[in-house]
Design a protein around this motif. Structure first.
Motif: not given
Length: 151
Positions: A67, A94, A97-98, A129, A132-133, A135-136
């Motif tokens: 992280t 992202m 989320g991290a 989570d 993050l998803t 963001g990706v």
């Protein structure tokens, strides 16, 4: 100006993540499930000291290290892509989320997860989570968009 928007987005997502996690811990017993939309979505209070599907369970130091590296890399790219709004938004999601899950790992030594999709065998996840998803996905769209514009 763009960094202010990024900071607001990151703070808002981290705050939402931590608030939802606190609400879950205070209102749903550990391991208990509350159906929200029958057959689609439930809230389940679980502790996850691994990654998705409990991969690398108990490897807390590894997650700290990964992280810290990820936050550094994401911060660097956030700086490098200033002025490119889709990259900025994707990297901000992202990063948020991290940070949301990192706060749990530092504070609790595990991550609080709660969203359970009842119609598919999928890991229980949380707001961080989800961020993050998103963001990706947005990063993937930004890259495809850039390739399309250049081609």
């Amino acid at each position: 100006m763009i960094f202010i928007v990024d900071a607001i987005l990151i703070i808002a997502v981290v705050a939402a993540d931590q608030l939802v996690k606190s609400w879950i811990v205070m209102n749903i017993g550990l391991g208990a499930t509350h159906q929200v939309i029958p057959g689609i979505l439930s809230l389940t209070n679980i502790r996850n000291d691994g990654a998705a599907w409990s991969i690398l369970e108990g490897k807390t130091f590894f997650f700290y290290l990964i992280t810290i590296v990820a936050v550094g890399v994401l911060g660097y790219f956030l700086y490098r892509t200033r002025g490119q709004w889709l990259y900025q938004i994707s990297l901000s999601f992202m990063l948020a989320g991290a940070l949301g899950n990192f706060i749990d790992r530092i504070r609790l030594k595990y991550v609080v997860d709660m969203f359970q999709l009842d119609f598919i065998n999928f890991p229980i996840f949380n707001v961080a989570d989800f961020a993050l998803t998103i963001g990706v996905i947005l990063l993937f769209i930004a890259i495809l968009r850039e390739d399309h514009l250049e081609g």
